[in-house]
Design a protein around this motif. Structure first.
Motif, short mmCIF file in Angstrom:
data_model
loop_
_atom_site.label_atom_id
_atom_site.label_comp_id
_atom_site.label_asym_id
_atom_site.label_seq_id
_atom_site.Cartn_x
_atom_site.Cartn_y
_atom_site.Cartn_z
N ARG A 1 11.37 6.22 -8.29
CA ARG A 1 10.13 5.61 -8.76
C ARG A 1 10.33 4.11 -8.97
N THR A 2 11.47 3.73 -9.52
CA THR A 2 11.77 2.32 -9.74
C THR A 2 11.87 1.58 -8.41
N LEU A 3 12.47 2.20 -7.43
CA LEU A 3 12.58 1.59 -6.10
C LEU A 3 11.19 1.36 -5.51
N ALA A 4 10.30 2.34 -5.62
CA ALA A 4 8.94 2.17 -5.11
C ALA A 4 8.22 1.04 -5.85
N PHE A 5 8.38 1.01 -7.17
CA PHE A 5 7.76 -0.04 -7.98
C PHE A 5 8.29 -1.42 -7.57
N LEU A 6 9.61 -1.54 -7.47
CA LEU A 6 10.20 -2.84 -7.13
C LEU A 6 9.86 -3.27 -5.71
N THR A 7 9.64 -2.32 -4.82
CA THR A 7 9.18 -2.66 -3.47
C THR A 7 7.82 -3.34 -3.56
N PHE B 1 0.83 -1.20 0.00
CA PHE B 1 0.00 0.00 0.00
C PHE B 1 0.87 1.25 0.00
N PHE B 2 1.83 1.32 0.90
CA PHE B 2 2.67 2.51 1.00
C PHE B 2 3.63 2.64 -0.18
N ALA B 3 4.02 1.52 -0.77
CA ALA B 3 4.84 1.58 -1.98
C ALA B 3 4.05 2.20 -3.13
N ARG B 4 2.75 1.89 -3.21
CA ARG B 4 1.91 2.48 -4.26
C ARG B 4 1.69 3.97 -4.00
N VAL B 5 1.50 4.35 -2.76
CA VAL B 5 1.40 5.78 -2.42
C VAL B 5 2.68 6.48 -2.84
N GLY B 6 3.82 5.89 -2.48
CA GLY B 6 5.11 6.48 -2.83
C GLY B 6 5.31 6.56 -4.33
N HIS B 7 4.98 5.51 -5.05
CA HIS B 7 5.14 5.49 -6.50
C HIS B 7 4.33 6.61 -7.14
N TYR B 8 3.10 6.79 -6.69
CA TYR B 8 2.23 7.83 -7.25
C TYR B 8 2.78 9.22 -6.95
N ALA B 9 3.16 9.44 -5.71
CA ALA B 9 3.69 10.76 -5.32
C ALA B 9 5.00 11.06 -6.05
N ILE B 10 5.88 10.09 -6.10
CA ILE B 10 7.16 10.28 -6.78
C ILE B 10 6.91 10.58 -8.26
#
Length: 131
Positions: free
Chosen positions: A111-117, A92-101
């Motif tokens: 963004r890649t780090l959030a996606f890979l998480t 959930f928080f990785a998706r929040v981070g990916h969107y915000a980034i």
């Protein structure tokens, strides 16, 4: 409700509302949509953040297609554990981070780090099913 289902519910709700900012931008840029039965395709957004938001939303939907069935299978199989619970929360928080980034245009590695998480969280769920 298990914690896995709790985080799945919040992830679905989050993904369901990712469109709001960029559609607001479209209305600001183009005005209210015409009432044609078959409107012409929209031109690309002028605001770069809105274009990035559209891509991040599409990415979230594409990944939800994998995440949701995994969570449901983990729940139905009784394969849940502290690791699957944590994986769902982190996802959930990785998706929040990916969107915000994405919206703020931070560098690609973040963004890649959030996606890979998020992918790693899906792997944890898959591994719990296969073990």
């Amino acid at each position: 409700m298990s914690n896995e289902l709790y985080w799945l519910t919040w992830t679905i709700a989050l993904t369901a509302f990712f469109w709001v900012p960029y559609i607001g931008n479209r209305i600001k840029e183009l005005g209210p949509p015409p009432m044609h039965w078959f409107p012409l395709p929209d031109p690309p957004p002028k605001a770069k953040w809105a274009e990035r938001a559209m891509r991040a939303h599409a990415n979230a939907v594409e990944n939800l297609v994998l995440f949701a069935p995994l969570v449901l299978l983990v729940h139905m199989a009784g394969a849940y554990s502290r690791a699957t619970e944590l994986a769902c929360m982190v996802y959930f928080f990785a998706r929040v981070g990916h969107y915000a980034i994405s919206i703020f245009g931070f560098p690609v590695p973040l963004r890649t780090l959030a996606f890979l998480t998020g992918v790693g969280c899906q792997v944890v769920l898959l591994a719990s099913l296969l073990s």
